[in-house]
Design an enzyme around this catalytic site. Structure first.
Site, PDB file in Angstrom:
ATOM      1  N   LYS A  23      26.216  35.459  38.523  1.00  0.00           N
ATOM      2  CA  LYS A  23      25.721  36.716  37.954  1.00  0.00           C
ATOM      3  C   LYS A  23      24.209  36.650  37.794  1.00  0.00           C
ATOM      4  CE  LYS A  23      28.589  38.544  34.926  1.00  0.00           C
ATOM      5  NZ  LYS A  23      29.267  38.379  33.647  1.00  0.00           N
ATOM      6  N   ARG A  92      25.832  37.835  28.322  1.00  0.00           N
ATOM      7  CA  ARG A  92      26.886  37.781  29.347  1.00  0.00           C
ATOM      8  C   ARG A  92      27.022  36.373  29.898  1.00  0.00           C
ATOM      9  NH1 ARG A  92      24.669  42.095  33.609  1.00  0.00           N
ATOM     10  NH2 ARG A  92      26.884  42.238  34.166  1.00  0.00           N
ATOM     11  N   GLY A 101      38.405  34.021  31.820  1.00  0.00           N
ATOM     12  CA  GLY A 101      38.834  33.005  30.858  1.00  0.00           C
ATOM     13  C   GLY A 101      37.690  32.563  29.989  1.00  0.00           C
ATOM     14  N   MET A 103      33.912  33.485  27.925  1.00  0.00           N
ATOM     15  CA  MET A 103      33.596  34.468  26.894  1.00  0.00           C
ATOM     16  C   MET A 103      33.384  35.865  27.487  1.00  0.00           C
ATOM     17  SD  MET A 103      30.455  34.711  24.275  1.00  0.00           S
ATOM     18  CE  MET A 103      29.692  35.988  25.237  1.00  0.00           C
ATOM     19  N   ARG A 336      28.025  41.436  43.504  1.00  0.00           N
ATOM     20  CA  ARG A 336      28.659  40.235  44.033  1.00  0.00           C
ATOM     21  C   ARG A 336      29.432  40.604  45.285  1.00  0.00           C
ATOM     22  NH1 ARG A 336      33.119  39.448  39.256  1.00  0.00           N
ATOM     23  NH2 ARG A 336      33.402  41.652  38.907  1.00  0.00           N
ATOM     24  N   HIS A 455      65.656  23.892  52.394  1.00  0.00           N
ATOM     25  CA  HIS A 455      66.132  24.211  53.746  1.00  0.00           C
ATOM     26  C   HIS A 455      65.857  25.667  54.078  1.00  0.00           C
ATOM     27  CE1 HIS A 455      69.186  25.591  56.672  1.00  0.00           C
ATOM     28  NE2 HIS A 455      68.910  24.420  57.255  1.00  0.00           N
ATOM     29  N   SER A 777      52.592  13.714  71.730  1.00  0.00           N
ATOM     30  CA  SER A 777      52.575  14.819  70.782  1.00  0.00           C
ATOM     31  C   SER A 777      52.823  14.235  69.398  1.00  0.00           C
ATOM     32  CB  SER A 777      53.663  15.834  71.138  1.00  0.00           C
ATOM     33  OG  SER A 777      53.703  16.835  70.150  1.00  0.00           O
ATOM     34  N   CYS A 845      52.486  18.659  66.840  1.00  0.00           N
ATOM     35  CA  CYS A 845      53.534  19.668  66.702  1.00  0.00           C
ATOM     36  C   CYS A 845      54.173  19.659  65.326  1.00  0.00           C
ATOM     37  CB  CYS A 845      54.590  19.504  67.788  1.00  0.00           C
ATOM     38  SG  CYS A 845      55.476  17.956  67.662  1.00  0.00           S
ATOM     39  N   TYR A 865      45.594  20.262  72.011  1.00  0.00           N
ATOM     40  CA  TYR A 865      46.160  21.479  71.437  1.00  0.00           C
ATOM     41  C   TYR A 865      46.786  21.218  70.080  1.00  0.00           C
ATOM     42  CZ  TYR A 865      50.747  19.703  72.834  1.00  0.00           C
ATOM     43  OH  TYR A 865      51.873  18.937  72.960  1.00  0.00           O
TER      44      TYR A 865
HETATM   45  P1  ADP Z   1      32.290  40.649  33.476  1.00  0.00           P
HETATM   46  O1  ADP Z   1      31.919  39.300  33.988  1.00  0.00           O
HETATM   47  O2  ADP Z   1      33.567  40.672  32.730  1.00  0.00           O
HETATM   48  O3  ADP Z   1      32.161  41.714  34.509  1.00  0.00           O
HETATM   49  P2  ADP Z   1      29.770  41.556  32.451  1.00  0.00           P
HETATM   50  O4  ADP Z   1      28.811  40.586  31.895  1.00  0.00           O
HETATM   51  O5  ADP Z   1      29.494  42.057  33.819  1.00  0.00           O
HETATM   52  O6  ADP Z   1      31.218  40.960  32.321  1.00  0.00           O
HETATM   53  O7  ADP Z   1      29.811  42.790  31.455  1.00  0.00           O
HETATM   54  C1  ADP Z   1      30.836  43.701  31.431  1.00  0.00           C
HETATM   55  C2  ADP Z   1      30.298  45.084  31.340  1.00  0.00           C
HETATM   56  O8  ADP Z   1      29.394  45.213  30.255  1.00  0.00           O
HETATM   57  C3  ADP Z   1      29.452  45.536  32.528  1.00  0.00           C
HETATM   58  O9  ADP Z   1      30.206  46.033  33.554  1.00  0.00           O
HETATM   59  C4  ADP Z   1      28.629  46.634  31.932  1.00  0.00           C
HETATM   60  O10 ADP Z   1      29.304  47.838  31.988  1.00  0.00           O
HETATM   61  C5  ADP Z   1      28.440  46.185  30.518  1.00  0.00           C
HETATM   62  N1  ADP Z   1      27.087  45.632  30.403  1.00  0.00           N
HETATM   63  C6  ADP Z   1      26.681  44.374  30.624  1.00  0.00           C
HETATM   64  N2  ADP Z   1      25.353  44.253  30.449  1.00  0.00           N
HETATM   65  C7  ADP Z   1      24.898  45.462  30.108  1.00  0.00           C
HETATM   66  C8  ADP Z   1      23.601  46.004  29.810  1.00  0.00           C
HETATM   67  N3  ADP Z   1      22.494  45.261  29.850  1.00  0.00           N
HETATM   68  N4  ADP Z   1      23.527  47.288  29.500  1.00  0.00           N
HETATM   69  C9  ADP Z   1      24.626  48.064  29.474  1.00  0.00           C
HETATM   70  N5  ADP Z   1      25.861  47.642  29.763  1.00  0.00           N
HETATM   71  C10 ADP Z   1      26.009  46.345  30.070  1.00  0.00           C
HETATM   72 MG    MG Z   2      30.763  42.311  35.443  1.00  0.00          MG
END
Ligand code: ADP
Ligand code: MG
Ligand code: MG
Length: 921
Positions: A23, A92, A101, A103, A336, A455, A777, A845, A865
């Protein structure tokens, strides 16, 4: 720790994925491209690793964070914690590989009593400020303080109910104020401490929570499952908030640059007006399709399209994007590489070549074996299924891919009878070799017991029949001819649908989509064919499979197992006669009958293969495999004896006599360890008449087909050779048989005698063996069993999974070739075999012939092959091309290292960036 732990987005780029997470690296790359990304910074995965190791934040980290915050404040013209125009943040998490899984994101961080007043002032919108505040309290309390979000949702919904309000957006400011106070009171009672008012404390706690989340249970389980190393760590992204919830000229959404289900070129996604990120998935309101943004906000839509084009052209792949619109201005929050279905992967790869975005080689690299697998089997029509609302009644193990629809029958004979006139699903406890004819006649197989290597599973995969095994919840009553699953009763003849790709079972007739070898698919395959040096053959035992293999592009048959012909419907009794009789004349008569049917089988296979090489293996399994099971017979004889005692002198006695005779024969043939007993070439030494019959059938079929003007190319393969003298004895006898038949017919045709290399001793004495054998083979199923000293059935049933789980073995050696052991034997056999006989043809094979990793190894070993199940032929074509490209790339990289020059270095750098961008964030 004094190293640099914090990077502003404009200091980062896509190549820094390992340090900054996917990210963070992509936020940096988008910033560099001049796209509208809210400014921010990323804390490195190094910092997280330090935290994991020492249980505390690295010294000086918060100083670096404060320095970065100062820069951020300058960029935004707002101050963190300010009481008149406060800067708010999102925090984030993001590792180098996508990892649910960890935060969840905290939005609107930096609100307290003073800054809330400031936000009211700066936005001139009290309702918005309170909305942001209630979101912040809930997210922070949930992800940082560990108070379940559900508790807050309950309070929130209580207000909505009290005011009879349906939509969140309709809640008035006064209600949001009450909610805020309720939330804060909840935090106080839950923690005894209250919600942190200091914004810097809020920030530090969130950063620490992200680090700690790397080692929460969910994350650990996920990593283990996906084979992600534990020491990778996650980065933390701190970013200025932009607000999609400031009114009706605001919104938030997600989009793909191409349809991830079909691959169609065009924006695909959805958005929600007046909302923040989590609302889109939470389902509070129904999101709108992205196309409608064009009419709602034409300028923003046009800009978004431009951004999408820029990103696709830059990353040269389909992108999965997150965005927010604040008061009519577009912001990009994440990019991504988008996940896609198999059909989409093929279409996107081929179309991108057409658009000049990527090369053919890159297109080959972008499609995976599992993508192709989805294309090669019928699947449930997902759209229709969704519309119908039908759900599965239960599930088992996804044992053989593809979906099948048919009427339920509970035993092989009934299934075989009905299979001629209607689609059938064979449902049984488990299957045995006696059931093969019923399986062949069925569209799909569902069993109560057994795993992926039972089987039923192995045979179904071999035949390309969908199979769900191990559906333990299925309650089968074979007497009453009923079954029940998930509280639903299934009668004989009822329609069901099984999905062998997911293991799901439905008690209705669903619509299927039949695989279509479309233009794009064919195109991709032809590019693969141009790159690969390995030939691809198929394991096919009958004309139907042979035809399927050719349709999928097989260049020959690498393994035709003659015994599978013995299992067909009317033949098993003849085979049993041949085995059981003590009378030589009767045995000859049975062999004669078998020769006739074998010859017709070979004729049709040769015809289908039209001159392509066909490797036919002479009889391999121990003979008792063609007879009923010993335990079953003992039970039957006991029961019959009891019954015969009661009903003296009835017809029962005759049945009993037959069974007793059969039991005697089976008993006489019982072996302590049949895998290592009388089978393969040993059987040919002991019972030469049987294989002589097979060779006669092969040669007569070849002569007949050739007589019709069709080229034939038989390769006769002798199994399970361990000592050269075994091969010499049997091969010389059989060569005489072949020659006699050809001489009598006055016909010349090319044919070869060769051997399987499937016993370690054969590999170790390859030079000697190549003196007689004209080809090798590798039978890597047996070779793996014998090299490890595992009996496959016992190993997979008992300890192999534990071995893999505990890391004793890296993977199941029956699925992915063990290169260090089995591979070493192969290497030795190839080099010494070819030294003894120049140009010795070598192939594989075993089931590994369809496994991409093993195919890569075979390419590097210089095999001629690989041979695999017909349904894996396209996958093998792809894997062989990928292996060739990888090998060439490795060679080129080695060359580039020694070659100097800025140009080479520059090329390598962009290639690296492109590769970094490719992996998902
Ligand atoms: P995930 O990995 O679960 O996608 P993100 O870090 O992308 O988590 O955040 C989830 C959502 O939070 C994003 O899709 C967006 O809508 C919102 N978000 C994240 N950062 C911002 C920001 N700087 N301003 C507004 N919304 C945000
Ligand atoms: Mg996201
Ligand atoms: Mg074998």
């Amino acid at each position: 720790m004094s190293a640099k732990l914090v990077y502003m987005f404009d200091e980062a780029d896509a190549s820094m994925r390992k340090l900054l997470g996917g990210k963070g690296a992509n936020l940096g790359e988008m910033t560099r491209l001049g796209l509208p990304v809210p400014p921010g910074f990323t804390i490195t995965t190094d910092a997280c690793r330090y935290y994991s190791k020492h249980g505390e934040m690295p010294a000086g980290l918060m100083d670096q964070v404060r320095a970065a915050m100062t820069k951020l404040e300058q960029k935004m013209g707002k101050r963190f914690g300010d009481s008149s125009n406060p800067l708010l943040l999102s925090v984030r998490s993001g590792a180098a590989v996508s990892m649910p899984g960890m935060m969840d994101t905290v939005l609107n961080l930096g609100l307290n009593r003073e800054t809330l007043a400031g936000l009211v002032k700066s936005s001139s919108d009290e309702r918005f400020a309170l909305d942001a505040n209630r979101r912040f309290i809930m997210m922070f309390a949930d992800v940082v303080m560990g108070i379940s979000k559900k508790r807050f949702d309950a309070l929130f919904n209580e207000q909505k109910r009290a005011l009879r309000i349906k939509l969140d957006t309709e809640l008035p400011a006064a209600a949001l104020k009450t909610i805020k106070n309720d939330f804060l009171a909840l935090v106080l009672t839950e923690t005894g401490e209250g919600f942190p008012g200091d914004v810097w404390r809020q920030l530090e706690m969130s950063i620490e929570a992200v680090f700690a989340s790397w080692n929460n249970d969910r994350a650990i389980v996920y990593r283990k499952n996906e084979g992600i190393p534990d020491d990778m760590g996650t980065a933390v992204n701190v970013q200025a908030m932009v607000f999609g919830n400031l009114g009706d000229d605001c919104g938030t959404g997600v989009a793909f640059t191409r349809d991830p289900a079909t691959g169609e070129n065009g924006l695909y996604g959805e958005y929600l007006m007046n909302a923040q990120g989590e609302d889109v998935v939470a389902g509070v309101r129904t999101p709108q399709p992205i196309s409608s943004l064009k009419t709602v906000m034409p300028a923003v839509y046009a800009e978004f399209v431009k951004v999408c084009d820029t990103l696709e052209a830059h990353y040269r792949d389909m992108q999965d994007l997150e965005f927010t619109i604040e008061r009519g201005k577009l912001y990009m929050l994440q990019a991504r590489t988008g996940k896609r279905t198999g059909p989409a992967a093929v279409r996107i790869a081929v179309e991108m070549v057409g658009e000049g975005l990527i090369t053919r080689q890159e297109a080959i690299d972008r499609v995976s074996a599992s993508h192709l697998d989805q294309l090669l089997h019928p699947r449930i029509d997902a759209k229709k299924l969704e519309a119908s609302g039908v759900t599965p009644i239960g599930s088992g193990i996804a044992a053989s891919p593809g979906a099948a629809v048919g009427r339920v029958y509970f035993d092989a004979d009934t299934a075989a009878n009905h299979g001629e006139t209607e689609p059938v699903i064979l449902v049984s406890d488990e299957t045995t070799p006696d059931d093969v004819h019923g399986m062949l006649a069925s569209k799909g197989v569902l069993t109560v017991h057994g795993g992926k290597t039972s089987h039923a599973a192995v045979v179904a995969r071999g035949f390309g029949i969908p199979c769900v095994s191990g559906c333990e919840a299925l309650d089968l009553d074979e007497e009453a001819l009923t079954a029940s699953l998930g509280g639903q009763l299934i009668n004989e003849g009822d329609w069901i649908t099984i999905n062998g790709s997911t293991g799901e079972v439905y008690n209705t007739k669903l619509d299927l989509v039949v695989p279509e070898v479309s233009g794009n698919f064919e195109q991709l395959m032809s590019w693969c064919d141009a790159e690969r040096s390995l030939s691809i053959r198929a394991n096919a035992d009958n004309p139907r499979d042979a035809a399927q293999a050719v349709a999928f592009g097989a260049e020959g048959i690498g393994l035709c197992r003659t015994e599978h012909m013995f299992f067909e419907r009317d033949r098993l009794p003849i085979v049993q006669d041949m085995i059981l009789t003590e009378d030589e004349q009767q045995r000859q008569a049975a062999l004669q009958k078998l020769e006739v049917v074998q010859q017709t089988d070979f004729e049709s296979i040769f015809r289908v293969m039209d001159g392509r090489p066909v490797t036919i293996r002479l009889l391999d399994p121990p003979l008792h495999e063609f007879l009923p099971s010993y335990d079953e017979l003992v039970r039957e004889v006991t029961e019959l004896r009891l019954a015969a005692n009661v009903l003296k002198g009835t017809a029962l006695q005759g049945v009993l006599d037959d069974k007793v005779a059969m039991l005697k024969a089976v008993e006489a043939m019982r072996e302590a360890n049949p895998m290592m007993g009388l089978r393969g070439v040993r059987l040919s030494v002991m019972l030469p008449g049987l294989v002589a019959m097979q060779v006669r059938a092969i040669m007569r079929a070849a002569i007949l087909v050739k007589g019709k003007g069709i080229a034939v190319n038989p390769e006769i393969m002798i199994p399970l050779v361990g000592h050269i003298n075994e091969l010499k004895t049997v091969q010389s006898q059989l060569e005489a048989v072949a020659k006699e038949i050809l001489d009598a017919a006055h016909i010349e045709l090319p044919y070869k005698f060769g051997t399987m290399i499937e016993i370690p001793r054969a590999a170790l004495t390859a030079a000697e063996i190549a003196g007689t054998a004209e080809f090798f083979s590798f039978g890597t199923n047996d070779l793996t069993q014998m090299t490890f000293g595992y009996s496959r059935d016992d190993a997979e049933g008992r300890f192999l999974q534990t071995y893999v789980d505990r890391g004793v073995l890296e993977s199941n050696p029956f699925e992915t070739l063990d290169q260090a052991g089995v591979g070493r034997l192969m290497e030795l056999a190839v080099s010494e075999g070819r030294a003894a006989r120049a140009g010795l043809k070598c192939g594989i094979c075993g089931e590994h012939g369809g496994d991409p990793k093993s195919i890569d190894f075979c390419h590097n070993l210089g095999l001629d092959y690989v041979s695999c199940s017909p349904y894996r032929v396209p996958i093998a074509r792809l894997a062989a091309a990928q292996a060739a490209l990888r090998a060439n790339g490795a060679k080129a990289a080695k060359g580039a290292k020694t070659a100097k020059g800025a140009k080479a270095a520059k090329g390598a750098k962009t290639a690296k960036a492109a590769k970094a961008a490719k992996t998902d964030s």
